[in-house]
Design an enzyme around this catalytic site. Structure first.
Site, PDB file in Angstrom:
ATOM      1  N   ASP A  17      -6.464   1.447 -10.713  1.00  0.00           N
ATOM      2  CA  ASP A  17      -6.315   2.554  -9.780  1.00  0.00           C
ATOM      3  C   ASP A  17      -7.521   3.479  -9.845  1.00  0.00           C
ATOM      4  O   ASP A  17      -8.134   3.637 -10.903  1.00  0.00           O
ATOM      5  CB  ASP A  17      -5.031   3.331 -10.125  1.00  0.00           C
ATOM      6  N   ASN A  65       0.245  -1.856   0.170  1.00  0.00           N
ATOM      7  CA  ASN A  65      -1.118  -1.526   0.572  1.00  0.00           C
ATOM      8  C   ASN A  65      -1.440  -1.959   2.005  1.00  0.00           C
ATOM      9  O   ASN A  65      -2.462  -1.535   2.562  1.00  0.00           O
ATOM     10  CB  ASN A  65      -2.141  -2.153  -0.379  1.00  0.00           C
TER      11      ASN A  65
END
Length: 238
Positions: A17, A65
């Site tokens: 991340d 996503n």
């Protein structure tokens, strides 16, 4: 420098991340952060090899996503294909088996071809199993495995086999250590079944800045923890 404790055979999973925030902080477009993140993957793999880690699972693209802007999603998928094509010879040489975990029915044909190529050519790699999660959702995978099982009674081991089948990548041992970069402290629908007893380790460092030092720090912290799996400490049990 103090050496890391032995971790031979462990399963380490990483939520990669912070690519976008890394780029934004430097006045760069988000795609530059993802490109830097791809370079960090090679660093992580080399560091994991040096530590003797048996299985490394990286969270590259979640099922959620797809909600991102189409241009960014397209750039990410193209980056995945370039990574797989570019790293294939290195993975073969280093005897690393690579598997892609997640759905495949929504991926571009060119990416699917790259996946099939790298999985086929690295299939005999026995030094480390590298698993990359693309279009992955742990909850969706658990639901799919439950549907496959139907109403039959089954063991945890058999359910794990079904889970490996529906999400591709085969069966992997439970996660021992889960690392998340970028400062967030959540699992984000990643390996929920496999992380039942995983030790969690978080760092504010963004993924493009991940290196061997960060991995060593996580492993040192992991080695100091008392993993009881629901039992009592050795002293109390005695």
């Amino acid at each position: 420098m103090q050496s890391s404790p032995p971790v031979s055979g462990l399963h380490v999973a990483i939520v990669m991340d912070g690519n976008g925030r890394w780029a934004t902080a430097r006045g760069l477009p988000r795609r530059r952060g993802h490109e830097a993140g791809a370079r960090a993957v090679r660093t992580a793999v080399e560091a994991a090899l040096a530590q003797g880690i048996g299985t490394l699972t990286l969270y590259a693209f979640s099922a959620d996503n797809w909600k991102r802007p189409a241009r960014e999603v397209g750039a990410l998928l193209a980056l995945f294909r370039r990574y797989l094509d570019g790293e294939r010879p290195r993975l073969v040489e280093q005897r690393i088996r690579l598997s892609i975990v997640g759905r495949r029915d929504r991926l571009p044909i060119s990416l699917l071809a790259a996946i099939e190529r790298v999985e086929r050519e690295t299939a005999v790699g026995a030094r480390m199993h590298l698993r990359v999660a693309i279009d992955y959702s742990a909850r969706d995978a658990i639901l799919a495995a439950a549907r496959l099982a139907g109403g039959s009674a089954l063991s945890r081991e058999r359910f794990a086999e079904l889970l490996g089948k529906v999400q591709h990548g085969g069966v992997a041992r439970d996660v021992d250590l889960l690392i998340r970069t970028g400062g967030e402290r959540r699992l984000s629908d990643f390996l929920l079944w496999e992380c039942a007893y995983a030790e969690l380790w978080f760092t504010p460092r963004a993924w493009p800045d991940f290196n061997a030092e960060v991995l060593r720090a996580a492993i040192h912290d992991f080695a100091a923890r008392d993993r009881r799996f629901g039992g009592l400490p050795a002293v109390a049990a005695g």
